[in-house]
Design a protein around this motif. Structure first.
Motif, PDB file in Angstrom:
ATOM      1  N   SER A 180      28.925  45.528  31.660  1.00 20.03           N
ATOM      2  CA  SER A 180      29.091  44.106  31.922  1.00 20.03           C
ATOM      3  C   SER A 180      27.651  43.621  32.391  1.00 20.03           C
ATOM      4  O   SER A 180      26.992  44.167  33.116  1.00 20.03           O
ATOM      5  N   ASP A 184      34.034  47.507  31.629  1.00 23.19           N
ATOM      6  CA  ASP A 184      33.227  47.514  32.642  1.00 23.19           C
ATOM      7  C   ASP A 184      32.215  48.561  32.812  1.00 23.19           C
ATOM      8  O   ASP A 184      31.288  48.171  33.279  1.00 23.19           O
ATOM      9  N   ALA A 185      32.551  49.838  32.273  1.00 26.72           N
ATOM     10  CA  ALA A 185      31.590  50.984  32.365  1.00 26.72           C
ATOM     11  C   ALA A 185      31.644  51.806  31.251  1.00 26.72           C
ATOM     12  O   ALA A 185      32.561  52.062  30.685  1.00 26.72           O
ATOM     13  N   CYS A 227      26.749  50.069  33.836  1.00 24.17           N
ATOM     14  CA  CYS A 227      27.800  49.059  33.885  1.00 24.17           C
ATOM     15  C   CYS A 227      27.754  48.296  32.665  1.00 24.17           C
ATOM     16  O   CYS A 227      26.778  48.039  31.940  1.00 24.17           O
ATOM     17  N   ALA A 281      27.266  42.957  37.011  1.00 19.68           N
ATOM     18  CA  ALA A 281      27.472  44.246  37.723  1.00 19.68           C
ATOM     19  C   ALA A 281      27.974  44.057  39.264  1.00 19.68           C
ATOM     20  O   ALA A 281      28.998  44.773  39.551  1.00 19.68           O
ATOM     21  N   CYS A 286      31.269  46.301  38.310  1.00 16.74           N
ATOM     22  CA  CYS A 286      30.910  47.413  38.687  1.00 16.74           C
ATOM     23  C   CYS A 286      30.258  47.889  40.233  1.00 16.74           C
ATOM     24  O   CYS A 286      29.470  48.595  40.518  1.00 16.74           O
ATOM     25  N   GLU A 304      26.580  47.932  41.227  1.00 18.72           N
ATOM     26  CA  GLU A 304      25.685  49.102  40.586  1.00 18.72           C
ATOM     27  C   GLU A 304      25.592  48.908  38.968  1.00 18.72           C
ATOM     28  O   GLU A 304      26.473  48.414  38.086  1.00 18.72           O
ATOM     29  N   ARG A 305      24.197  49.136  38.587  1.00 19.67           N
ATOM     30  CA  ARG A 305      23.985  49.286  37.147  1.00 19.67           C
ATOM     31  C   ARG A 305      24.037  50.563  36.524  1.00 19.67           C
ATOM     32  O   ARG A 305      24.544  50.826  35.390  1.00 19.67           O
ATOM     33  N   GLU A 306      23.779  51.692  37.600  1.00 18.19           N
ATOM     34  CA  GLU A 306      23.900  53.030  36.910  1.00 18.19           C
ATOM     35  C   GLU A 306      24.294  53.929  38.156  1.00 18.19           C
ATOM     36  O   GLU A 306      24.026  53.708  39.459  1.00 18.19           O
TER      37      GLU A 306
END
Length: 89
Positions: A28, A2-3, A26, A31, A35, A38-40
């Motif tokens: 995956s 996942d992360a 993330c 997201a 997640c 969120e991407r980051e």
């Protein structure tokens, strides 16, 4: 997965305490599902590896208050130089 942890930095607070700042990404393509959309995002850990932001959402408005209370607000607002965990080749 996942992360994944993308980068990190060691921070010393105004009162001399040490913290580890981790940048997560993330792992995956979905997201939203894996997640929380969120991407980051960032996590701040104490010297023992405990999360200082336990119970807070990834984009919580209370982060500024947390950073001030821990004595790292100035470091966070001035920008932190993170070290990459990814190969540089």
């Amino acid at each position: 997965m996942d992360a994944v942890i993308l980068s990190w930095a060691c921070l010393r607070s105004d009162n001399g305490a040490n913290y580890i700042l981790l940048s997560y990404g993330c792992g995956s393509d979905d997201a939203e599902k894996f997640c929380g959309g969120e991407r980051e995002w960032f996590r701040l850990l104490d010297e023992k590896g405990a999360r200082t932001d336990a119970g807070m959402a990834r984009q919580d408005s209370r982060y500024e208050q947390l950073y001030e209370r821990l004595g790292v607000a100035g470091l966070m607002s001035d920008g932190v130089s993170l070290s990459s965990l990814l190969p540089t080749d």
